[in-house]
Scaffold this motif. Structure first.
Motif, PDB file in Angstrom:
ATOM      1  N   ILE A  78     -43.948  23.932  -9.915  1.00  0.00           N
ATOM      2  CA  ILE A  78     -43.268  22.710  -9.484  1.00  0.00           C
ATOM      3  C   ILE A  78     -42.893  21.824 -10.674  1.00  0.00           C
ATOM      4  O   ILE A  78     -41.902  21.108 -10.646  1.00  0.00           O
ATOM      5  CB  ILE A  78     -44.114  21.946  -8.440  1.00  0.00           C
ATOM      6  N   ASN A  79     -43.682  21.910 -11.751  1.00  0.00           N
ATOM      7  CA  ASN A  79     -43.357  21.085 -12.920  1.00  0.00           C
ATOM      8  C   ASN A  79     -42.013  21.486 -13.528  1.00  0.00           C
ATOM      9  O   ASN A  79     -41.230  20.641 -13.950  1.00  0.00           O
ATOM     10  CB  ASN A  79     -44.470  21.182 -13.957  1.00  0.00           C
ATOM     11  N   ARG A  82     -39.272  20.195 -11.315  1.00  0.00           N
ATOM     12  CA  ARG A  82     -39.084  18.746 -11.444  1.00  0.00           C
ATOM     13  C   ARG A  82     -38.332  18.360 -12.713  1.00  0.00           C
ATOM     14  O   ARG A  82     -37.708  17.297 -12.778  1.00  0.00           O
ATOM     15  CB  ARG A  82     -40.440  18.038 -11.423  1.00  0.00           C
ATOM     16  N   GLU A  83     -38.423  19.202 -13.742  1.00  0.00           N
ATOM     17  CA  GLU A  83     -37.679  18.903 -14.970  1.00  0.00           C
ATOM     18  C   GLU A  83     -36.196  18.770 -14.665  1.00  0.00           C
ATOM     19  O   GLU A  83     -35.459  18.094 -15.365  1.00  0.00           O
ATOM     20  CB  GLU A  83     -37.899  20.016 -16.008  1.00  0.00           C
ATOM     21  N   LEU A  94     -41.728   2.058 -14.680  1.00  0.00           N
ATOM     22  CA  LEU A  94     -41.690   2.297 -16.132  1.00  0.00           C
ATOM     23  C   LEU A  94     -43.119   2.266 -16.657  1.00  0.00           C
ATOM     24  O   LEU A  94     -43.994   1.657 -16.054  1.00  0.00           O
ATOM     25  CB  LEU A  94     -40.855   1.217 -16.818  1.00  0.00           C
ATOM     26  N   PHE A  95     -43.334   2.934 -17.795  1.00  0.00           N
ATOM     27  CA  PHE A  95     -44.677   2.947 -18.375  1.00  0.00           C
ATOM     28  C   PHE A  95     -44.851   1.683 -19.222  1.00  0.00           C
ATOM     29  O   PHE A  95     -44.227   1.557 -20.281  1.00  0.00           O
ATOM     30  CB  PHE A  95     -44.874   4.206 -19.220  1.00  0.00           C
ATOM     31  N   PRO A  96     -45.702   0.754 -18.776  1.00  0.00           N
ATOM     32  CA  PRO A  96     -45.748  -0.562 -19.418  1.00  0.00           C
ATOM     33  C   PRO A  96     -46.312  -0.535 -20.831  1.00  0.00           C
ATOM     34  O   PRO A  96     -46.070  -1.460 -21.608  1.00  0.00           O
ATOM     35  CB  PRO A  96     -46.653  -1.378 -18.487  1.00  0.00           C
ATOM     36  N   HIS A  97     -47.050   0.530 -21.181  1.00  0.00           N
ATOM     37  CA  HIS A  97     -47.673   0.573 -22.505  1.00  0.00           C
ATOM     38  C   HIS A  97     -46.763   1.230 -23.526  1.00  0.00           C
ATOM     39  O   HIS A  97     -47.151   1.410 -24.672  1.00  0.00           O
ATOM     40  CB  HIS A  97     -49.008   1.307 -22.436  1.00  0.00           C
ATOM     41  N   LEU A 106     -40.564  10.271 -23.762  1.00  0.00           N
ATOM     42  CA  LEU A 106     -41.865  10.884 -23.455  1.00  0.00           C
ATOM     43  C   LEU A 106     -41.748  12.316 -22.925  1.00  0.00           C
ATOM     44  O   LEU A 106     -42.289  13.254 -23.517  1.00  0.00           O
ATOM     45  CB  LEU A 106     -42.640  10.014 -22.455  1.00  0.00           C
ATOM     46  N   ALA A 107     -41.030  12.462 -21.805  1.00  0.00           N
ATOM     47  CA  ALA A 107     -40.996  13.789 -21.171  1.00  0.00           C
ATOM     48  C   ALA A 107     -40.318  14.847 -22.050  1.00  0.00           C
ATOM     49  O   ALA A 107     -40.902  15.892 -22.303  1.00  0.00           O
ATOM     50  CB  ALA A 107     -40.354  13.702 -19.799  1.00  0.00           C
ATOM     51  N   GLU A 110     -42.607  15.610 -25.066  1.00  0.00           N
ATOM     52  CA  GLU A 110     -43.908  16.156 -24.681  1.00  0.00           C
ATOM     53  C   GLU A 110     -43.764  17.570 -24.113  1.00  0.00           C
ATOM     54  O   GLU A 110     -44.614  18.413 -24.312  1.00  0.00           O
ATOM     55  CB  GLU A 110     -44.529  15.205 -23.658  1.00  0.00           C
ATOM     56  N   LEU A 111     -42.668  17.804 -23.407  1.00  0.00           N
ATOM     57  CA  LEU A 111     -42.460  19.128 -22.812  1.00  0.00           C
ATOM     58  C   LEU A 111     -41.725  20.061 -23.765  1.00  0.00           C
ATOM     59  O   LEU A 111     -41.339  21.160 -23.400  1.00  0.00           O
ATOM     60  CB  LEU A 111     -41.695  18.988 -21.496  1.00  0.00           C
ATOM     61  N   ARG A 155     -34.341   7.109 -18.286  1.00  0.00           N
ATOM     62  CA  ARG A 155     -35.525   7.941 -18.474  1.00  0.00           C
ATOM     63  C   ARG A 155     -35.430   9.236 -17.670  1.00  0.00           C
ATOM     64  O   ARG A 155     -35.741  10.315 -18.163  1.00  0.00           O
ATOM     65  CB  ARG A 155     -36.783   7.168 -18.052  1.00  0.00           C
ATOM     66  N   SER A 156     -34.961   9.115 -16.427  1.00  0.00           N
ATOM     67  CA  SER A 156     -34.898  10.343 -15.626  1.00  0.00           C
ATOM     68  C   SER A 156     -33.744  11.238 -16.061  1.00  0.00           C
ATOM     69  O   SER A 156     -33.772  12.440 -15.818  1.00  0.00           O
ATOM     70  CB  SER A 156     -34.816  10.015 -14.131  1.00  0.00           C
ATOM     71  N   MET A 159     -34.190  14.297 -19.221  1.00  0.00           N
ATOM     72  CA  MET A 159     -34.511  15.711 -19.069  1.00  0.00           C
ATOM     73  C   MET A 159     -33.275  16.532 -18.687  1.00  0.00           C
ATOM     74  O   MET A 159     -33.403  17.698 -18.317  1.00  0.00           O
ATOM     75  CB  MET A 159     -35.591  15.892 -17.997  1.00  0.00           C
TER      76      MET A 159
ATOM     77  N   GLN B 122     -47.170   5.112 -11.283  1.00  0.00           N
ATOM     78  CA  GLN B 122     -47.177   5.578 -12.673  1.00  0.00           C
ATOM     79  C   GLN B 122     -47.358   7.093 -12.727  1.00  0.00           C
ATOM     80  O   GLN B 122     -46.646   7.792 -13.440  1.00  0.00           O
ATOM     81  CB  GLN B 122     -48.299   4.889 -13.455  1.00  0.00           C
ATOM     82  N   SER B 128     -42.743  13.189 -11.704  1.00  0.00           N
ATOM     83  CA  SER B 128     -41.344  13.442 -11.341  1.00  0.00           C
ATOM     84  C   SER B 128     -40.527  13.872 -12.557  1.00  0.00           C
ATOM     85  O   SER B 128     -39.479  14.484 -12.426  1.00  0.00           O
ATOM     86  CB  SER B 128     -40.715  12.207 -10.693  1.00  0.00           C
ATOM     87  N   LEU B 129     -41.035  13.548 -13.744  1.00  0.00           N
ATOM     88  CA  LEU B 129     -40.327  13.963 -14.971  1.00  0.00           C
ATOM     89  C   LEU B 129     -40.685  15.390 -15.371  1.00  0.00           C
ATOM     90  O   LEU B 129     -40.145  15.919 -16.337  1.00  0.00           O
ATOM     91  CB  LEU B 129     -40.680  13.018 -16.123  1.00  0.00           C
ATOM     92  N   GLY B 130     -41.626  15.986 -14.670  1.00  0.00           N
ATOM     93  CA  GLY B 130     -42.010  17.365 -14.968  1.00  0.00           C
ATOM     94  C   GLY B 130     -43.297  17.486 -15.763  1.00  0.00           C
ATOM     95  O   GLY B 130     -43.732  18.583 -16.093  1.00  0.00           O
ATOM     96  N   LEU B 131     -43.917  16.343 -16.084  1.00  0.00           N
ATOM     97  CA  LEU B 131     -45.211  16.414 -16.787  1.00  0.00           C
ATOM     98  C   LEU B 131     -46.291  16.815 -15.782  1.00  0.00           C
ATOM     99  O   LEU B 131     -46.284  16.339 -14.651  1.00  0.00           O
ATOM    100  CB  LEU B 131     -45.546  15.052 -17.397  1.00  0.00           C
ATOM    101  N   LYS B 135     -51.374  16.065 -18.365  1.00  0.00           N
ATOM    102  CA  LYS B 135     -50.587  15.289 -19.333  1.00  0.00           C
ATOM    103  C   LYS B 135     -50.302  13.894 -18.805  1.00  0.00           C
ATOM    104  O   LYS B 135     -50.336  12.922 -19.549  1.00  0.00           O
ATOM    105  CB  LYS B 135     -49.247  15.997 -19.607  1.00  0.00           C
ATOM    106  N   GLN B 144     -53.444   3.141 -19.804  1.00  0.00           N
ATOM    107  CA  GLN B 144     -53.390   1.879 -19.069  1.00  0.00           C
ATOM    108  C   GLN B 144     -54.741   1.532 -18.468  1.00  0.00           C
ATOM    109  O   GLN B 144     -55.127   0.368 -18.390  1.00  0.00           O
ATOM    110  CB  GLN B 144     -52.353   1.964 -17.954  1.00  0.00           C
ATOM    111  N   ARG B 147     -57.420  -0.122 -20.846  1.00  0.00           N
ATOM    112  CA  ARG B 147     -57.280  -1.549 -21.049  1.00  0.00           C
ATOM    113  C   ARG B 147     -58.120  -2.365 -20.067  1.00  0.00           C
ATOM    114  O   ARG B 147     -58.794  -3.312 -20.451  1.00  0.00           O
ATOM    115  CB  ARG B 147     -55.809  -1.899 -20.851  1.00  0.00           C
ATOM    116  N   ARG B 222     -48.573  -7.177 -25.312  1.00  0.00           N
ATOM    117  CA  ARG B 222     -48.057  -6.853 -23.972  1.00  0.00           C
ATOM    118  C   ARG B 222     -47.575  -8.102 -23.295  1.00  0.00           C
ATOM    119  O   ARG B 222     -48.293  -8.971 -22.961  1.00  0.00           O
ATOM    120  CB  ARG B 222     -49.150  -6.194 -23.106  1.00  0.00           C
TER     121      ARG B 222
END
Lengths: 246, 222
Positions: A78-79, A82-83, A94-97, A106-107, A110-111, A155-156, A159, B122, B128-131, B135, B144, B147, B222
């Motif tokens: 499934i991964n 999803r790519e 969104l990833f706040p950090h 990221l994706a 990382e992939l 972001r989406s 990929m 999150q 959904s990005l495939g990770l 990961k 996150q 923290r 932040r």
């Protein structure tokens, strides 16, 4: 449309949460490059349907075949699937950090789809495409809602998906920011992306959709061109719903 | 007071060293234990959920002093009965195991709560990005979660340092045990225990000051 390639083939899809049956036997074919807008009252199952398309919700029964691959099959990776399917959420997620650019990189990095440098370059291009190239190093908390959603779209796209799913992408936005997000989506549609959009923006549906699907009570009630559904709805429930939202 | 410090100064420092060694070893293993059992708990696998919960319940349900006796006296007896008749467990090892298990259970709960405090969207966005799950957990959720976990971890750190005093019951020559020795040898209980108390206090206050700084820098930007 008969000669067009079927991109997503949904057959007898069912989804239950415990005893609650949210999707009752849905079948639909979505063609390559088609923009399908799903409308319907809240609780009609449209978000659940969308989330089944990338298996964020695991289907209870039925099959979903994307590019000839049955993604409901346990043996499907499934991964990998999803790519190829981007998803945009109501609350951006969104990833706040991470900075805007890091969110996008990221994706792919990382992939190992591309090198870090290429991912960065791609990220900058995508930010330009959504009109936010000046925000690359900002953190999500420093952006407005409309900007966040445009970053989420970028972001989406990182990929290189050939399907994009939108789950009420403008519902959490202040009214004055809806337009900028819809504009990005329109551009995507014009570029030939296969899109499934759950939305309450009837105006957007009318303008951009190739097909509108009206759902109620976990099933498709009526579907057709914007002309057919919005101007000449046939089913009583569709008429009733449109009277309320228009 | 001065006499005590003159006579026992270097032994007190050694005892403090042992207290700190026990604390650091236990925290290190507790982090690993906590991470493993919290990940068991937040996943969807029922069996792993059960194991994770059972561990936390079992360890939290037993007083540390009982757990310490069990590991120091009980476990070696059991192993000897199974045939390894010359098996011995050093007090330092037993103490470290008991404290790590104890602290690990609390750490598991802290980490679990931290992970669960991160919005579900999150994980979904990352997936959904495939990770994959691992990961997504490592790159998106845990950074996150950490923290929000930092204040509780600092708190646990301090509790663990104080809990090392319980290990004096198995004869470990840590700070509290040294207090017993000094007050027993000199009959100056007031001075002896005041010195021990102040030594704990100095270390703990110093650590919490450092920790506060770490916490602030983790939240910066932040």
């Amino acid at each position: 449309m008969a000669d067009r390639k079927i991109k997503i083939h949904v057959q007898n899809l069912k989804k239950s949460f415990g005893k609650l049956e949210v999707l009752k036997d849905m079948s639909i074919d979505i063609f390559e490059g088609e923009v399908v807008v799903v409308i319907g009252p809240s609780g009609s199952g449209k978000s659940t349907f969308l989330r089944c398309l990338n298996q964020l919700e695991v289907a209870t029964a039925g099959s979903i075949i994307i590019d000839g691959k049955n993604i409901t099959d346990k043996n499907t990776d499934i991964n990998k699937v999803r790519e190829n399917i981007g998803m945009v959420f109501q609350h951006f997620n969104l990833f706040p950090h991470k900075t805007v650019l890091e969110n996008i990189m990221l994706a792919p990095a990382e992939l190992k789809i591309m090198t870090k440098a290429d991912a960065k370059e791609k990220g900058r291009q995508l930010l330009k495409r959504v009109g936010l190239d000046s925000k690359a190093d900002a953190y999500p908390s420093q952006l407005s809602g409309g900007q966040k959603q445009r970053v989420a779209i970028a972001r989406s796209l990182a990929m290189n998906p050939d399907i994009m799913l939108f789950d009420e992408p403008t519902s959490a936005l202040d009214p004055e920011m809806v337009g900028e997000v819809l504009a990005v989506m329109k551009k995507l549609a014009a570029d030939g992306m296969t899109m499934v959009v759950v939305t309450h923006e009837i105006g957007f549906a009318k303008e951009v959709a190739d097909r509108i699907v009206f759902m109620d009570d976990g099933a498709i009630v009526e579907q057709g061109s914007p002309q057919e559904i919005i101007m000449n709805p046939k089913e009583a429930r569709t008429i009733d719903f449109l009277n309320k939202v228009l | 007071m001065i006499a005590i410090i003159q006579t026992y100064g270097s032994m007190l420092i050694q005892a403090l060293g042992k207290t700190l060694l026990l604390t650091l070893l236990s925290l290190f293993f507790a982090m690993i234990i906590g991470m493993i059992f919290s990940l068991m708990n937040v996943g969807k696998n029922r069996l792993l959920n059960f194991i994770g919960t059972a561990y936390v319940d079992a360890v939290r349900g037993v007083p540390l002093i009982v757990l310490t006796y069990f590991i120091y006296f009980g476990v070696p007896t059991g192993i000897q009965m199974m045939g390894a008749s010359d098996f011995r467990m050093p007090a330092l090892v037993a103490g470290t195991i008991a404290l790590s298990m104890n602290c690990g259970a609390y750490m598991a709960e802290i980490i679990r709560a931290g992970i669960e405090s991160v919005d579900k969207g999150q994980m979904e966005a990352s997936r959904s990005l495939g990770l994959n799950y691992g990961k997504s957990m490592r790159l998106v959720v845990l950074p996150q979660a950490i923290r929000t976990m930092i204040p509780s971890i600092i708190n646990q750190f301090i509790i663990t340092l104080k809990d090392t005093s319980i290990l004096s019951v198995i004869g470990l020559a840590e700070l509290t045990n040294m207090g017993k020795t000094i007050s027993g040898n000199t009959f100056k209980s007031l001075e002896a225990w005041a010195i021990i108390g102040v030594m704990y206090m100095i270390v703990i206050i110093t650590l919490s000051k450092i920790a506060k700084r770490v916490e602030r820098s983790a939240n910066r930007g932040r």
